[in-house]
Motif scaffolding. Structure first.
Motif, PDB file in Angstrom:
ATOM      1  N   ASP A   1       0.833  -1.207   0.000  1.00  0.00           N
ATOM      2  CA  ASP A   1       0.000   0.000   0.000  1.00  0.00           C
ATOM      3  C   ASP A   1       0.867   1.257   0.000  1.00  0.00           C
ATOM      4  O   ASP A   1       1.867   1.338   0.716  1.00  0.00           O
ATOM      5  CB  ASP A   1      -0.895   0.039   1.241  1.00  0.00           C
ATOM      6  N   LYS A   2       0.467   2.236  -0.795  1.00  0.00           N
ATOM      7  CA  LYS A   2       1.093   3.557  -0.747  1.00  0.00           C
ATOM      8  C   LYS A   2       0.455   4.340   0.403  1.00  0.00           C
ATOM      9  O   LYS A   2      -0.771   4.423   0.483  1.00  0.00           O
ATOM     10  CB  LYS A   2       0.877   4.328  -2.051  1.00  0.00           C
ATOM     11  N   VAL A   3       1.291   4.924   1.256  1.00  0.00           N
ATOM     12  CA  VAL A   3       0.763   5.599   2.439  1.00  0.00           C
ATOM     13  C   VAL A   3       1.544   6.866   2.744  1.00  0.00           C
ATOM     14  O   VAL A   3       2.665   7.062   2.274  1.00  0.00           O
ATOM     15  CB  VAL A   3       0.819   4.681   3.691  1.00  0.00           C
ATOM     16  N   ASN A   4       0.913   7.723   3.550  1.00  0.00           N
ATOM     17  CA  ASN A   4       1.638   8.809   4.209  1.00  0.00           C
ATOM     18  C   ASN A   4       1.252   8.803   5.678  1.00  0.00           C
ATOM     19  O   ASN A   4       0.426   7.991   6.109  1.00  0.00           O
ATOM     20  CB  ASN A   4       1.380  10.158   3.548  1.00  0.00           C
ATOM     21  N   ILE A   5       1.864   9.698   6.444  1.00  0.00           N
ATOM     22  CA  ILE A   5       1.634   9.679   7.884  1.00  0.00           C
ATOM     23  C   ILE A   5       1.394  11.078   8.426  1.00  0.00           C
ATOM     24  O   ILE A   5       1.867  12.073   7.869  1.00  0.00           O
ATOM     25  CB  ILE A   5       2.835   9.059   8.645  1.00  0.00           C
ATOM     26  N   GLU A   6       0.620  11.153   9.506  1.00  0.00           N
ATOM     27  CA  GLU A   6       0.631  12.337  10.351  1.00  0.00           C
ATOM     28  C   GLU A   6       1.823  12.177  11.286  1.00  0.00           C
ATOM     29  O   GLU A   6       1.895  11.206  12.044  1.00  0.00           O
ATOM     30  CB  GLU A   6      -0.649  12.447  11.180  1.00  0.00           C
ATOM     31  N   PRO A   7       2.762  13.113  11.253  1.00  0.00           N
ATOM     32  CA  PRO A   7       4.002  12.925  12.012  1.00  0.00           C
ATOM     33  C   PRO A   7       3.893  13.161  13.504  1.00  0.00           C
ATOM     34  O   PRO A   7       4.842  12.904  14.238  1.00  0.00           O
ATOM     35  CB  PRO A   7       4.956  13.938  11.380  1.00  0.00           C
ATOM     36  N   GLY A   8       2.744  13.633  13.970  1.00  0.00           N
ATOM     37  CA  GLY A   8       2.559  13.851  15.401  1.00  0.00           C
ATOM     38  C   GLY A   8       1.633  12.806  15.992  1.00  0.00           C
ATOM     39  O   GLY A   8       0.492  12.661  15.543  1.00  0.00           O
ATOM     40  N   VAL A   9       2.117  12.075  16.979  1.00  0.00           N
ATOM     41  CA  VAL A   9       1.289  11.067  17.649  1.00  0.00           C
ATOM     42  C   VAL A   9       0.971  11.574  19.055  1.00  0.00           C
ATOM     43  O   VAL A   9       1.864  11.665  19.899  1.00  0.00           O
ATOM     44  CB  VAL A   9       2.024   9.714  17.725  1.00  0.00           C
ATOM     45  N   PRO A  10      -0.293  11.934  19.315  1.00  0.00           N
ATOM     46  CA  PRO A  10      -0.657  12.492  20.627  1.00  0.00           C
ATOM     47  C   PRO A  10      -0.867  11.397  21.666  1.00  0.00           C
ATOM     48  O   PRO A  10      -0.899  10.209  21.356  1.00  0.00           O
ATOM     49  CB  PRO A  10      -1.965  13.222  20.326  1.00  0.00           C
ATOM     50  N   CYS A  11      -1.072  11.839  22.917  1.00  0.00           N
ATOM     51  CA  CYS A  11      -1.250  10.863  23.999  1.00  0.00           C
ATOM     52  C   CYS A  11      -2.592  10.166  23.933  1.00  0.00           C
ATOM     53  O   CYS A  11      -2.736   9.026  24.370  1.00  0.00           O
ATOM     54  CB  CYS A  11      -1.055  11.539  25.354  1.00  0.00           C
ATOM     55  N   GLY A  12      -3.621  10.845  23.399  1.00  0.00           N
ATOM     56  CA  GLY A  12      -4.946  10.255  23.280  1.00  0.00           C
ATOM     57  C   GLY A  12      -5.747  10.250  24.569  1.00  0.00           C
ATOM     58  O   GLY A  12      -6.874   9.744  24.598  1.00  0.00           O
TER      59      GLY A  12
ATOM     60  N   GLU B   1     -11.070  16.286  23.324  1.00  0.00           N
ATOM     61  CA  GLU B   1     -11.905  17.298  22.670  1.00  0.00           C
ATOM     62  C   GLU B   1     -11.699  17.318  21.157  1.00  0.00           C
ATOM     63  O   GLU B   1     -12.313  18.110  20.456  1.00  0.00           O
ATOM     64  CB  GLU B   1     -11.600  18.684  23.249  1.00  0.00           C
ATOM     65  N   GLY B   2     -10.816  16.454  20.658  1.00  0.00           N
ATOM     66  CA  GLY B   2     -10.533  16.425  19.225  1.00  0.00           C
ATOM     67  C   GLY B   2      -9.468  17.409  18.787  1.00  0.00           C
ATOM     68  O   GLY B   2      -9.188  17.543  17.598  1.00  0.00           O
ATOM     69  N   LYS B   3      -8.844  18.088  19.752  1.00  0.00           N
ATOM     70  CA  LYS B   3      -7.793  19.071  19.445  1.00  0.00           C
ATOM     71  C   LYS B   3      -6.420  18.452  19.716  1.00  0.00           C
ATOM     72  O   LYS B   3      -5.583  19.018  20.412  1.00  0.00           O
ATOM     73  CB  LYS B   3      -7.981  20.330  20.284  1.00  0.00           C
ATOM     74  N   TYR B   4      -6.200  17.293  19.158  1.00  0.00           N
ATOM     75  CA  TYR B   4      -4.977  16.557  19.480  1.00  0.00           C
ATOM     76  C   TYR B   4      -3.714  17.248  18.985  1.00  0.00           C
ATOM     77  O   TYR B   4      -2.611  16.923  19.428  1.00  0.00           O
ATOM     78  CB  TYR B   4      -5.051  15.125  18.957  1.00  0.00           C
ATOM     79  N   ASN B   5      -3.854  18.224  18.098  1.00  0.00           N
ATOM     80  CA  ASN B   5      -2.673  18.960  17.628  1.00  0.00           C
ATOM     81  C   ASN B   5      -2.037  19.803  18.733  1.00  0.00           C
ATOM     82  O   ASN B   5      -0.857  20.153  18.647  1.00  0.00           O
ATOM     83  CB  ASN B   5      -3.036  19.864  16.447  1.00  0.00           C
ATOM     84  N   ILE B   6      -2.810  20.119  19.773  1.00  0.00           N
ATOM     85  CA  ILE B   6      -2.241  20.897  20.884  1.00  0.00           C
ATOM     86  C   ILE B   6      -2.037  20.035  22.132  1.00  0.00           C
ATOM     87  O   ILE B   6      -1.884  20.565  23.234  1.00  0.00           O
ATOM     88  CB  ILE B   6      -3.077  22.156  21.210  1.00  0.00           C
ATOM     89  N   CYS B   7      -2.012  18.721  21.951  1.00  0.00           N
ATOM     90  CA  CYS B   7      -1.695  17.813  23.055  1.00  0.00           C
ATOM     91  C   CYS B   7      -0.311  18.156  23.602  1.00  0.00           C
ATOM     92  O   CYS B   7       0.663  18.216  22.844  1.00  0.00           O
ATOM     93  CB  CYS B   7      -1.708  16.364  22.559  1.00  0.00           C
ATOM     94  N   PRO B   8      -0.180  18.405  24.909  1.00  0.00           N
ATOM     95  CA  PRO B   8       1.134  18.783  25.456  1.00  0.00           C
ATOM     96  C   PRO B   8       2.151  17.649  25.420  1.00  0.00           C
ATOM     97  O   PRO B   8       3.354  17.905  25.514  1.00  0.00           O
ATOM     98  CB  PRO B   8       0.822  19.200  26.897  1.00  0.00           C
ATOM     99  N   ASP B   9       1.699  16.404  25.232  1.00  0.00           N
ATOM    100  CA  ASP B   9       2.607  15.262  25.218  1.00  0.00           C
ATOM    101  C   ASP B   9       2.733  14.628  23.838  1.00  0.00           C
ATOM    102  O   ASP B   9       3.132  13.463  23.710  1.00  0.00           O
ATOM    103  CB  ASP B   9       2.135  14.202  26.227  1.00  0.00           C
ATOM    104  N   VAL B  10       2.388  15.389  22.797  1.00  0.00           N
ATOM    105  CA  VAL B  10       2.490  14.846  21.444  1.00  0.00           C
ATOM    106  C   VAL B  10       3.938  14.488  21.121  1.00  0.00           C
ATOM    107  O   VAL B  10       4.877  15.212  21.487  1.00  0.00           O
ATOM    108  CB  VAL B  10       1.928  15.848  20.408  1.00  0.00           C
ATOM    109  N   ASP B  11       4.120  13.370  20.457  1.00  0.00           N
ATOM    110  CA  ASP B  11       5.441  12.950  19.975  1.00  0.00           C
ATOM    111  C   ASP B  11       5.494  13.288  18.493  1.00  0.00           C
ATOM    112  O   ASP B  11       4.988  12.535  17.654  1.00  0.00           O
ATOM    113  CB  ASP B  11       5.630  11.453  20.214  1.00  0.00           C
TER     114      ASP B  11
END
Length: 347
Positions: free
Chosen positions: A85-96, A103-113
């Motif tokens: 499969d051809k794929v791409n990734i979101e490079p930020g993995v939040p804590c969840g 709240e669905g605002k995982y882009n501002i997760c303080p523990d995002v990797d």
């Protein structure tokens, strides 16, 4: 399979080193990386080190986070992907688990990797990487992996336009015609806006803005930006002003261009303090910062796949993996000719 990675040895010097194959957990996919886009944050990291320096001075620093490739391995619990499969990734993995993730605002997760920054500083400039299935996306058959790598910066533009509430009839000014400015331009176009003015000092970027749908462009080295914006859009100014250049000079212009009740969207990463004359915006003007993106990849992939969003035309320079040093040096020294550079890792 043999792996390697490009590491920032010291600011200004990249080095390709042998690397162990990534550990493949049950929920991970193993990706053979094919293209990596060169982001402005990568160029800053190459020149000066990461925006957020690691606590450990011996921490290995990788660069690159805009990437796509082919699945070559899957964990035991992976269900969405198959080998090939051809794929791409979101490079930020939040804590969840935090308030912002829930709240669905995982882009501002303080523990995002997030790749190429804290806590792991793991970059995408590598032959193979593993990534969680939940932040990996299959590319449509009519999209190649170069386009897949550029979904990441395109998603920034989509997110900014969505936060701004872009609709048909809005008058828009975009300050900065670099990659993110041009992605924001295209996002605004896909949402129906037509009266869009783009401002920059580099002619090649302004030409690209016209090609991608700007109504008018302004070379701010030759004309007064505020005067020209109001000549084009009317004396009231713009409904929405996007600052995408990430510099104080353009940020200071935003209050002079936005109309009463309008919005200033700060998309660029602006260092230091930027004075704002609140007397110019005390008529219910909103100032909104924009940080990466959240829940935008499916929309962005569809926009590119459908032909509404042209990321490939923005690529002016393609470098081989072994040219990684040259790629970053030219990104610094040849800004007038480079709109978007990408590094081809694998055939």
């Amino acid at each position: 399979m043999e792996n390697s990675k490009a590491i920032l040895k010291v600011p200004g010097t990249m080095e390709i080193r042998p690397a162990e194959m990534p550990v493949l957990r049950d929920e991970d996919v193993l990706i053979k990386v094919e293209y990596v886009g060169i982001c402005g944050s990568d160029v800053h990291g190459f020149e000066s080190g990461p925006f957020i320096p690691p606590k450990d001075p011996n921490q290995e620093i990788g660069l690159g986070h805009e990437c796509a490739g082919t699945v070559v391995g899957i964990g035991s619990k992976v269900k969405k992907f198959q080998i090939g499969d051809k794929v791409n990734i979101e490079p930020g993995v939040p804590c969840g688990k935090c308030r912002f993730c829930l709240e669905g605002k995982y882009n501002i997760c303080p523990d995002v990797d997030f790749m190429a920054t804290q806590p792991n500083y793991k970059g995408a400039l590598t032959k193979y990487l593993s990534h969680p299935e939940s932040f990996t996306y299959k590319l449509p058959d009519n999209m190649d992996t170069m386009e897949g790598a550029l979904v990441e910066p395109a998603a920034v533009g989509i997110h900014a336009a969505l936060l701004a509430g872009v609709t048909p009839g809005k008058k828009i000014v975009i300050l900065g015609a670099g990659c993110i400015g041009l992605m924001t331009l295209q996002a605004c176009k896909t949402m129906g806006a037509a009266e869009i003015v783009v401002v920059d000092v580099l002619k090649k970027r302004l030409e690209m803005a016209k090609k991608l749908g700007a109504m008018e462009v302004i070379d701010s080295s030759e004309a007064d930006t505020v005067t020209e914006c109001k000549r084009i859009l009317g004396e009231l100014g713009a409904d929405i002003v996007f600052e995408t250049a990430g510099v104080q000079v353009t940020a200071k212009l935003t209050p002079q261009i936005v109309m009463r009740g309008g919005k200033i969207m700060i998309v660029g990463t602006i260092p230091g303090e930027t004075p704002i004359d609140f007397l110019k915006i005390n008529r219910e003007v909103s100032i909104q910062t924009v940080f990466r993106y959240a829940n935008c990849y499916p929309t962005t992939i569809e926009a590119i796949s459908s032909g509404k969003f042209d990321v490939k035309s923005m690529v002016t320079n393609i470098y081989g993996y072994e040219e990684v040093q040259k790629a970053f040096e030219e990104s610094i020294n040849n800004k007038k000719d480079i709109i978007k550079g990408v590094i081809k890792i694998a055939d």
